[in-house]
Motif scaffolding. Structure first.
Motif, mmCIF file in Angstrom:
data_model
loop_
_atom_site.group_PDB
_atom_site.id
_atom_site.type_symbol
_atom_site.label_atom_id
_atom_site.label_comp_id
_atom_site.label_asym_id
_atom_site.label_seq_id
_atom_site.Cartn_x
_atom_site.Cartn_y
_atom_site.Cartn_z
ATOM 1 N N LEU A 54 -48.046 60.098 33.112
ATOM 2 C CA LEU A 54 -48.575 60.747 34.316
ATOM 3 C C LEU A 54 -47.954 60.174 35.584
ATOM 4 C CD1 LEU A 54 -52.284 61.096 33.234
ATOM 5 C CD2 LEU A 54 -50.638 62.952 33.556
ATOM 6 N N LEU A 110 -42.929 68.758 29.586
ATOM 7 C CA LEU A 110 -44.289 69.078 30.024
ATOM 8 C C LEU A 110 -44.975 70.032 29.049
ATOM 9 C CD1 LEU A 110 -43.649 69.514 33.844
ATOM 10 C CD2 LEU A 110 -44.660 67.535 32.680
ATOM 11 N N CYS A 152 -44.596 61.720 35.766
ATOM 12 C CA CYS A 152 -44.777 63.130 36.164
ATOM 13 C C CYS A 152 -44.983 63.237 37.672
ATOM 14 C CB CYS A 152 -45.963 63.746 35.437
ATOM 15 S SG CYS A 152 -45.633 64.193 33.736
ATOM 16 N N LEU A 209 -50.098 66.190 36.218
ATOM 17 C CA LEU A 209 -49.447 66.975 35.184
ATOM 18 C C LEU A 209 -49.316 68.433 35.616
ATOM 19 C CD1 LEU A 209 -48.323 66.842 32.280
ATOM 20 C CD2 LEU A 209 -50.621 67.407 31.481
ATOM 21 N N GLU A 220 -50.068 57.429 28.048
ATOM 22 C CA GLU A 220 -50.390 58.627 28.821
ATOM 23 C C GLU A 220 -50.413 58.335 30.316
ATOM 24 O OE1 GLU A 220 -53.019 61.317 25.734
ATOM 25 O OE2 GLU A 220 -54.076 59.954 27.087
ATOM 26 N N TYR A 272 -42.660 60.410 27.388
ATOM 27 C CA TYR A 272 -43.130 61.432 26.455
ATOM 28 C C TYR A 272 -43.058 60.916 25.017
ATOM 29 C CZ TYR A 272 -42.649 65.328 23.230
ATOM 30 O OH TYR A 272 -42.768 66.148 22.144
#
Length: 146
Positions: A39, A79, A42, A94, A35, A18
């Motif tokens: 992901l 998130l 995540c 996500l 990113e 993050y």
């Protein structure tokens, strides 16, 4: 099932991913890489939460994600705070992670941990903002030193 240490390591990776997304907002190439990494993490968190939810025993879920509910609140806060580019904002990993986190929250509330969860959520919502302000202050200080 993962150990508490394993879960903490995964959550540390989530926070780091993050932070990298936040730090690379000005660079298209670096942002894309950050990113994609977020992901992927995540996806791992989603799988962990899903495994915890489908296990027959709620003991592990309560032991690892209950108590102070800090771990659950941390996942949801990251998130909630993550700003992804339009190309990746609708990635199913996500949303799947968000859904799994919300389901864990519901189970924790059913287990009588609603008050602890709300307190943890409030602490965690403020953490990224404080960290972002501290990073900005550090960057400003370093620019003055140049």
């Amino acid at each position: 099932m993962a150990t508490e240490t394993g879960v903490d390591d995964l959550l540390a990776r989530l926070e780091l991913a993050y932070r990298r997304v936040e730090q690379t907002q000005g660079s298209r190439v670096k942002l894309e890489s950050a990113e994609i990494n977020l992901l992927k993490v995540c996806e791992e968190v989603r799988d962990l939460l899903t495994t915890a939810l489908i296990s027959r025993s709620r003991d592990w879920l309560k032991e690892v994600f209950g108590g102070s509910c800090q771990r659950t609140a941390k996942v949801c806060a990251v998130l909630e705070a993550a700003r992804l580019s339009p190309e990746r904002a609708s990635d199913p990993r996500l949303q799947g992670c968000r859904n799994a986190c919300e389901s864990v929250e519901e189970v924790l509330k059913d287990l009588g941990l609603g008050a602890a969860l709300r307190a943890a959520q409030e602490r965690e919502r403020e953490a990224p903002k404080k960290q972002h302000r501290a990073t900005e202050q550090l960057q400003a200080y370093l620019q003055l030193q140049q």
